[in-house]
Design a protein around this motif. Structure first.
Motif, PDB file in Angstrom:
ATOM      1  N   UNK A  58       0.824  -1.205   0.000  1.00  5.83           N
ATOM      2  CA  UNK A  58       0.000   0.000   0.000  1.00  5.83           C
ATOM      3  C   UNK A  58       0.865   1.265   0.000  1.00  5.83           C
ATOM      4  N   UNK A  59       1.781   1.391   0.946  1.00  2.62           N
ATOM      5  CA  UNK A  59       2.537   2.634   1.104  1.00  2.62           C
ATOM      6  C   UNK A  59       3.504   2.912  -0.049  1.00  2.62           C
ATOM      7  N   UNK A  60       4.089   1.870  -0.611  1.00  5.59           N
ATOM      8  CA  UNK A  60       5.075   2.099  -1.678  1.00  5.59           C
ATOM      9  C   UNK A  60       4.432   2.371  -3.028  1.00  5.59           C
ATOM     10  N   UNK A  61       3.121   2.221  -3.122  1.00  5.90           N
ATOM     11  CA  UNK A  61       2.440   2.487  -4.395  1.00  5.90           C
ATOM     12  C   UNK A  61       1.442   3.640  -4.292  1.00  5.90           C
ATOM     13  N   UNK A  62       1.491   4.392  -3.215  1.00  7.44           N
ATOM     14  CA  UNK A  62       0.587   5.547  -3.059  1.00  7.44           C
ATOM     15  C   UNK A  62       0.787   6.570  -4.165  1.00  7.44           C
ATOM     16  N   UNK A  63       2.022   6.767  -4.553  1.00  7.97           N
ATOM     17  CA  UNK A  63       2.374   7.769  -5.559  1.00  7.97           C
ATOM     18  C   UNK A  63       3.233   7.126  -6.635  1.00  7.97           C
ATOM     19  N   UNK A  64       3.221   7.667  -7.840  1.00  6.88           N
ATOM     20  CA  UNK A  64       4.153   7.166  -8.853  1.00  6.88           C
ATOM     21  C   UNK A  64       5.591   7.516  -8.461  1.00  6.88           C
ATOM     22  N   UNK A  65       6.533   6.718  -8.940  1.00  3.21           N
ATOM     23  CA  UNK A  65       7.938   6.917  -8.582  1.00  3.21           C
ATOM     24  C   UNK A  65       8.480   8.281  -8.972  1.00  3.21           C
TER      25      UNK A  65
END
Length: 155
Positions: A58-65
């Motif tokens: 969840x947390x690592x995909x909240x925003x695009x890289x």
């Protein structure tokens, strides 16, 4: 627990909380993932993401890289357990995304544990402050004292 041990634990917890913000903002997911217990949970708005792998997904995909933001944390208020092996911390946070508009104002309530000599997050609960449009409903005296330092809707 000696005074020195207590102060050392408090400083290690402060560093853990700062490392959360910095590693999240830098998208340093390996470092970020190392801050959590295996059974960790991140809870926001009543929804729990647990254990650690689900929480990281969840947390690592909240925003695009390619999108950034910065966490601005208050100094945490930390309470150690009498045995010094667990703690709780409350930290106020403002998250500002790349458009420089304030996006999140919240409080983190953390449950922390010491494992193998280092502090880790066992649970982080985020309680967001709900957005209200318009200027704050301040008294006439408060506006007189603080109004010059505040941005109004037309600015």
């Amino acid at each position: 627990m000696s005074t020195v041990d207590r102060l050392q634990s408090i400083e290690e917890i402060r560093a853990l909380i700062a490392t959360y913000a910095i590693s999240f903002d830098d998208h340093d997911w390996e470092r970020f993932g190392s801050l959590w217990t295996e059974d960790a949970a991140f809870v926001v708005d009543g929804e729990a993401f647990e254990p650690r792998e689900a929480m990281l997904e969840f947390l690592t995909t909240c925003l695009p890289d390619d999108y950034a933001g910065k966490h601005m944390n208050s100094p945490p208020l930390i309470e150690l357990s009498p045995d010094g092996e667990s703690a709780s911390a409350d930290t106020d946070v403002v998250w500002i995304p790349q458009n420089f508009e304030n996006a999140i104002v919240a409080r983190y309530h953390d449950t922390l544990v010491r494992r193998d000599g280092r502090w880790l997050f066992a649970r982080r609960e985020e309680t967001p402050l709900q957005y209200k449009p318009g200027p704050p409903p301040m008294s006439v005296t408060a506006v007189g004292v603080s109004g010059a330092t505040m941005r109004t809707g037309g600015d």
